[in-house]
Design an enzyme around this catalytic site. Sequence first.
Site, PDB file in Angstrom:
ATOM      1  N   ASP A 214       0.852  -1.171   0.000  1.00 26.16           N
ATOM      2  CA  ASP A 214       0.000   0.000   0.000  1.00 26.16           C
ATOM      3  C   ASP A 214       0.899   1.236   0.000  1.00 26.16           C
ATOM      4  O   ASP A 214       2.078   1.152   0.365  1.00 26.16           O
ATOM      5  CB  ASP A 214      -0.858  -0.045   1.277  1.00 26.16           C
TER       6      ASP A 214
ATOM      7  N   ASP B  78      -0.400   5.113   0.796  1.00 25.28           N
ATOM      8  CA  ASP B  78      -0.777   6.064   1.853  1.00 25.28           C
ATOM      9  C   ASP B  78      -0.777   5.433   3.246  1.00 25.28           C
ATOM     10  O   ASP B  78      -1.508   4.481   3.510  1.00 25.28           O
ATOM     11  CB  ASP B  78      -2.177   6.635   1.591  1.00 25.28           C
TER      12      ASP B  78
ATOM     13  N   ASP C 191      -1.886  -0.747   5.984  1.00 20.64           N
ATOM     14  CA  ASP C 191      -2.206  -0.096   7.268  1.00 20.64           C
ATOM     15  C   ASP C 191      -3.700  -0.027   7.566  1.00 20.64           C
ATOM     16  O   ASP C 191      -4.081   0.287   8.682  1.00 20.64           O
ATOM     17  CB  ASP C 191      -1.638   1.336   7.313  1.00 20.64           C
TER      18      ASP C 191
HETATM   19 MG   LIG Z   1      -3.191   3.087   3.456  1.00 23.33          MG
END
Ligand SMILES: [Mg+2]
Length: 267
Positions: free
Chosen positions: A9, A11, A214
């Site tokens: 990922d 961000d 996340d």
């Molecule tokens: Mg993310």
Amino acid sequence: MEKYVVFTDLDGTLIDAETYSYEMALPAITLLKERHVPIVFCTSKTRAEIEVYRKKLEIKDPFIPENGGAIFIPENYFDFDFEYTKKVDGYKVIELGTEYAILRKTLKAISSSTGCEIIGFGDMSAEEISQYSNLDIESAKLAKMREYDEAFLIQGGENCVDLVLDEIQRSGLGYTVGGRFYHIIGDNDKGVATRQLIELFSRRGPVKTIGLGDSLNDLPMLREVDLPFLVKKPDGSYDPMVSFNGLKKARGIGPKGWNITIKEILG
Ligand SMILES: [Mg+2]
């Protein structure tokens, strides 16, 4: 030696949730490049946004934009034939998502039927997106170039959040949650795209896959890899919505956790 492939990922994971910097992860990125380990960006970001990072980091591997909406594979990356939907700008594209216009239309209809205000990237100027996301204006413009996923905010409190998300499911489309925005998507997610791309990598021989994320939208991707890692949120916590047997916890926030994890695996 094991042939690794990294699915990550962006961000809040490879890049900092607030500053969008990947500085902390640079040592691990360099190590992966030295070892010729592919780094596959698997993100809710658009192709246009991803291309900026690929260029800056000189990464030439395939990538998965917009929560699994498609897989973009540089034309001569694999030396075997495989099925794809179309060729665009030097990529073979495997499309898995639903057309952006249909996603937008569905959100409009749900906004009318529920009476809840829904503000999508398509409704916002680059300046407004910049205010909500902390992206600079240029990046916000690239974030608006959406093809398979609409990012949006729901106004009107928890009640509206439940109503809107229920309606999306009833419409036959899907949704997911990133670090800042809700996302409406088709019958696709990061996991389906990750699985297909792993299959392509595996045709060259066995691979060991590493995944890093996340947030909830990373869960399907993390479930597909051999070594799934959840990095910490900026407040030091782990997203409680992301949990399954075998999930490992990276010892650091975002890119710092990313760096520690990769160095430990490859070290
Ligand atoms: Mg993310």
